[in-house]
Design a protein around this motif. Structure first.
Motif, PDB file in Angstrom:
ATOM      1  N   LEU B  28      -9.057  31.294 -41.265  1.00  0.00           N
ATOM      2  CA  LEU B  28      -8.159  30.171 -40.997  1.00  0.00           C
ATOM      3  C   LEU B  28      -8.548  29.468 -39.693  1.00  0.00           C
ATOM      4  O   LEU B  28      -8.649  28.235 -39.642  1.00  0.00           O
ATOM      5  CB  LEU B  28      -6.719  30.700 -40.900  1.00  0.00           C
ATOM      6  N   LEU B  31     -11.731  27.526 -40.157  1.00  0.00           N
ATOM      7  CA  LEU B  31     -11.510  26.309 -40.949  1.00  0.00           C
ATOM      8  C   LEU B  31     -10.926  25.197 -40.080  1.00  0.00           C
ATOM      9  O   LEU B  31     -11.378  24.055 -40.120  1.00  0.00           O
ATOM     10  CB  LEU B  31     -10.545  26.607 -42.108  1.00  0.00           C
ATOM     11  N   TYR B  32      -9.904  25.560 -39.306  1.00  0.00           N
ATOM     12  CA  TYR B  32      -9.277  24.568 -38.438  1.00  0.00           C
ATOM     13  C   TYR B  32     -10.274  24.057 -37.391  1.00  0.00           C
ATOM     14  O   TYR B  32     -10.398  22.863 -37.157  1.00  0.00           O
ATOM     15  CB  TYR B  32      -8.060  25.179 -37.729  1.00  0.00           C
ATOM     16  N   GLY B  35     -13.250  22.180 -39.073  1.00  0.00           N
ATOM     17  CA  GLY B  35     -12.760  20.925 -39.643  1.00  0.00           C
ATOM     18  C   GLY B  35     -12.510  19.901 -38.548  1.00  0.00           C
ATOM     19  O   GLY B  35     -12.987  18.755 -38.620  1.00  0.00           O
ATOM     20  N   PHE B 113      -4.556  17.219 -42.393  1.00  0.00           N
ATOM     21  CA  PHE B 113      -5.138  18.379 -43.088  1.00  0.00           C
ATOM     22  C   PHE B 113      -4.345  19.685 -42.952  1.00  0.00           C
ATOM     23  O   PHE B 113      -4.552  20.608 -43.740  1.00  0.00           O
ATOM     24  CB  PHE B 113      -6.590  18.590 -42.635  1.00  0.00           C
ATOM     25  N   THR B 114      -3.438  19.759 -41.992  1.00  0.00           N
ATOM     26  CA  THR B 114      -2.671  20.997 -41.838  1.00  0.00           C
ATOM     27  C   THR B 114      -1.884  21.368 -43.107  1.00  0.00           C
ATOM     28  O   THR B 114      -1.915  22.535 -43.516  1.00  0.00           O
ATOM     29  CB  THR B 114      -1.750  20.923 -40.600  1.00  0.00           C
ATOM     30  N   LEU B 117      -4.249  23.064 -45.508  1.00  0.00           N
ATOM     31  CA  LEU B 117      -4.671  24.395 -45.049  1.00  0.00           C
ATOM     32  C   LEU B 117      -3.527  25.401 -45.109  1.00  0.00           C
ATOM     33  O   LEU B 117      -3.731  26.575 -45.430  1.00  0.00           O
ATOM     34  CB  LEU B 117      -5.240  24.299 -43.632  1.00  0.00           C
ATOM     35  N   LEU B 120      -3.301  26.566 -48.633  1.00  0.00           N
ATOM     36  CA  LEU B 120      -4.395  27.494 -48.972  1.00  0.00           C
ATOM     37  C   LEU B 120      -4.153  28.870 -48.367  1.00  0.00           C
ATOM     38  O   LEU B 120      -4.468  29.890 -48.970  1.00  0.00           O
ATOM     39  CB  LEU B 120      -5.734  26.935 -48.474  1.00  0.00           C
ATOM     40  N   SER B 121      -3.590  28.913 -47.182  1.00  0.00           N
ATOM     41  CA  SER B 121      -3.465  30.213 -46.510  1.00  0.00           C
ATOM     42  C   SER B 121      -2.136  30.908 -46.772  1.00  0.00           C
ATOM     43  O   SER B 121      -2.066  32.133 -46.806  1.00  0.00           O
ATOM     44  CB  SER B 121      -3.660  30.047 -44.999  1.00  0.00           C
ATOM     45  N   VAL B 159      -0.708  29.620 -37.830  1.00  0.00           N
ATOM     46  CA  VAL B 159      -1.034  28.182 -37.834  1.00  0.00           C
ATOM     47  C   VAL B 159      -1.035  27.639 -36.404  1.00  0.00           C
ATOM     48  O   VAL B 159      -1.907  26.839 -36.037  1.00  0.00           O
ATOM     49  CB  VAL B 159      -0.046  27.403 -38.743  1.00  0.00           C
ATOM     50  N   SER B 166      -8.104  24.733 -32.355  1.00  0.00           N
ATOM     51  CA  SER B 166      -8.852  23.547 -32.797  1.00  0.00           C
ATOM     52  C   SER B 166      -8.702  22.418 -31.777  1.00  0.00           C
ATOM     53  O   SER B 166      -9.646  21.650 -31.552  1.00  0.00           O
ATOM     54  CB  SER B 166      -8.396  23.095 -34.186  1.00  0.00           C
ATOM     55  N   SER B 201       3.952  21.380 -39.656  1.00  0.00           N
ATOM     56  CA  SER B 201       3.492  22.405 -40.612  1.00  0.00           C
ATOM     57  C   SER B 201       4.614  23.364 -41.003  1.00  0.00           C
ATOM     58  O   SER B 201       4.546  23.988 -42.064  1.00  0.00           O
ATOM     59  CB  SER B 201       2.320  23.200 -40.019  1.00  0.00           C
TER      60      SER B 201
END
Lengths: 315, 301
Positions: B28, B31-32, B35, B113-114, B117, B120-121, B159, B166, B201
């Motif tokens: 995770l 990815l953050y 990305g 995009f959060t 993601l 997905l997580s 998150v 990020s 989020s």
């Protein structure tokens, strides 16, 4: 194993009355009523789909019943705030999280149960030792064999010495040595710890449980002490190799007993009042008559096997 | 209550530890980080190319680092008038223009995009334990609400960690590649937008775990979560387009039930707007979570 001793003594660890559980149109529990004495090892026996696993899930709060009442440890139906750490469940087919390490997962369960932090490592080590997994404490669950996972599932059920453990097929999937070891573990439990064991292995139920209930189609069809259900407390079985039966002589020797001849397996069954006679006295009199009459006896045993008792009651 | 909170805390801690052990949190974070950094890097490169071409056209010496022209542009009256026209609200436009451009880009990325993601997580987290049956070992030890809330808070912590990392990663990149983005002021803005994206989020974590409680397969939960996100996006656009008088007022319901429409409050700088949007989004997240719980509480584990 240790069990809390500062609580009042309970008569029954579990009382279920008229419990109904439906899945759509199918009724899994159809007015199930059951009383499990505190401190007993209680066997649930029944055919596939009889409702044993559903009954355990309802007792453990995994499922909710549609009707009826459940009294668990004298504190109403399952409530995690009240029963956490006091009631445990060993489900039959539930997997443990495969990526978790044994010590971490057991530590997590122990914390949820409210075991003090300083005792957690000791308690976890204790139950892992019972199931011979101490040396694998740092392994991931996916690295264990099927049998080891089953032993770990047993271990989590005894973490923190719960007052009531619900065990669904506890010995399935274990090798013969582990079966013996686990059987001894279950027999050596604290006096006030109650076990409810569901199993198709009637020989194991017979060896471990002092109480038994037969469940069919979501109802209890018969329950009682295992010795009473099998007849071990009040019946002697003699397999004979010749006849005729000296019924008059036997009646004279034991006037207050009933004699029954089972043609199909050439067995003479003597039902005696256990309040006035014990098995040795009955044997002494019956065998003397049989030997005096020249009748061969190939086998003498107390009562039926549980399997036979179950088949008789479920027929 | 004390037991409930203790159970929530124990589940939260285990959720985080489990995420680290299973390397889920590492994936995770990567990815953050990847990305945000890759997209910002792309933005900086495009901006630098544009600035170099502009310098060539004007026969001016080109700068070795990006951002010098953009900063000047960002402050120019013409550009400001253009942005006000695009945003349609002078107050909001001026607020956005008071923020360093790279921080705005990062904020846009984080807000966009959060949600994906998160789906997905988080969408499989409860469903996978229900499908494997491992939830049964937990439910004899804690209550379902405590377990679900612990999961929610564990996911929220994951998150937050990912967004903060990020933001810092993107700032480090900008520091090397842009002329004026290396100051702590820019870092502060990026962390602030990371924080706002985290608040945003929370509604999606509630949605993901709400779905996860209603579906038995983790894959179905993830798929359904992504479908719901797309449907929400489409309906929000339609609501903006079709809302009007009479029965068309019904489209305004979308404003109340979709978190996407609360995003603008978080972009604002005035605390009253941010607080309003934050409270609404947290409440929305809880509503989604408990809607899923209504299904979960009625079925076996």
């Amino acid at each position: 194993m240790s069990c809390p001793v500062d609580k009042p003594v309970l008569d029954a660890a579990l009382n279920m009355s008229g419990v109904v559980k439906r899945f759509g149109r199918r009724t899994a529990l159809d007015g199930l009523s059951l009383t499990v004495p505190a401190g007993s090892a209680f066997g649930l026996v029944g055919s596939n789909g009889a409702g044993k696993t559903t009954a355990m899930s309802v007792v453990a709060g995994i499922m909710q019943s549609n009707e009826g009442s459940i009294d668990l440890l004298d504190e109403g139906p399952f409530d995690a705030r009240v029963h956490s750490g006091r009631v445990s469940l060993m489900p039959q087919d539930a997997e443990l999280p495969l990526h978790a390490r044994i010590c971490d997962l057991m530590g997590f369960y122990a914390r949820l149960q409210g075991i003090p932090g300083r005792e957690i490592a000791e308690r976890v080590e204790e139950v892992l030792r019972w199931v011979h997994l101490s040396d694998r404490a740092r392994s991931k669950i996916r690295a264990l064999s099927h049998g080891m996972r089953r032993r770990l599932v047993i271990a989590q059920a005894f973490l923190g010495s719960p007052e009531l453990a619900l065990l669904d097929e506890p010995l399935s999937g274990l090798d013969p040595k582990e079966v013996v070891s686990m059987r001894e573990l279950l027999k050596r439990r604290p006096r006030r710890q109650t076990l409810i064991i569901s199993s198709h292995n009637l020989h194991e139920i017979e060896r471990i449980c002092d109480h038994v209930a037969f469940i069919e189609e979501g109802r209890v069809v018969h329950q009682g002490l295992t010795d009473a259900v099998t007849g071990r407390s009040h019946a002697m079985h003699y397999r004979l190799v010749s006849d005729p039966l000296p019924l008059d002589a036997l009646a004279d020797a034991l006037p207050d007993a009933d004699f029954e001849w089972r043609q199909n397996d050439s067995t003479l069954v003597c039902n005696y009042p256990h309040t006035t006679h014990n098995a040795e006295q009955v044997n002494a009199r019956v065998l003397r008559v049989l030997i005096d009459q020249g009748i061969g006896v190939s086998e003498v045993r107390r009562g039926d096997e549980l399997e036979a008792a179950y088949l008789n009651h479920s027929a | 209550m004390k037991t409930f909170l203790r159970h929530v805390w124990v589940v939260l801690r285990y959720e985080l530890a489990d995420a680290v052990r299973s390397r889920r949190v590492v994936i995770l974070l990567l990815l953050y980080l990847a990305g945000a950094m890759l997209t910002c890097n792309g933005f900086i490169s495009a901006m630098h190319k544009l600035e170099t071409q502009l310098a060539d056209t004007l026969a001016l010496p080109a700068s070795s680092s990006a951002g010098a022209v953009t900063d000047a542009l960002w402050r120019s009256k013409t550009f400001r008038r253009m942005v006000i026209g695009l945003v349609g609200n002078k107050e909001i436009a001026l607020e956005i223009l008071s923020v360093p451009p790279i921080a705005v880009i990062y904020g846009w990325l984080a807000f966009t995009f959060t949600p994906v993601l998160v789906m997905l997580s988080a969408a499989g987290r409860i469903a996978e334990e229900v499908s494997s049956g491992s939830v049964r070992y937990v439910l004899t030890r804690t209550s379902r609400p405590a377990w679900c809330l612990g999961k929610f808070m564990g996911q929220a912590c994951e998150v937050l960690l990912a967004l903060m990392l990020s933001a810092i990663g993107t700032w480090c990149l900008a520091r090397f590649r842009m002329a004026s983005a290396g100051d702590l002021e820019t870092a502060r803005w990026m962390v602030l937008y990371g924080w706002k994206a985290w608040i945003y989020s929370l509604a999606f974590i509630g949605l993901a775990l709400g779905i996860s409680q209603s579906v038995r397969s983790p894959y179905h939960a993830m798929g359904l979560g992504l479908v719901v996100l797309i449907v929400m996006g489409v309906l929000s656009v339609m609501a903006r387009h079709f809302a009007g008088e009479g029965w068309r007022q019904l489209w305004q319901i979308a404003d109340f039930i979709f978190p996407i429409n609360q995003k603008m409050n978080l972009w604002r700088l005035q605390p009253a707007y941010v607080l309003n949007g934050s409270l609404y989004l947290v409440a929305l997240g809880m509503a989604y979570l408990f809607a899923g719980y209504a299904v979960f509480s009625k079925r076996g584990g």
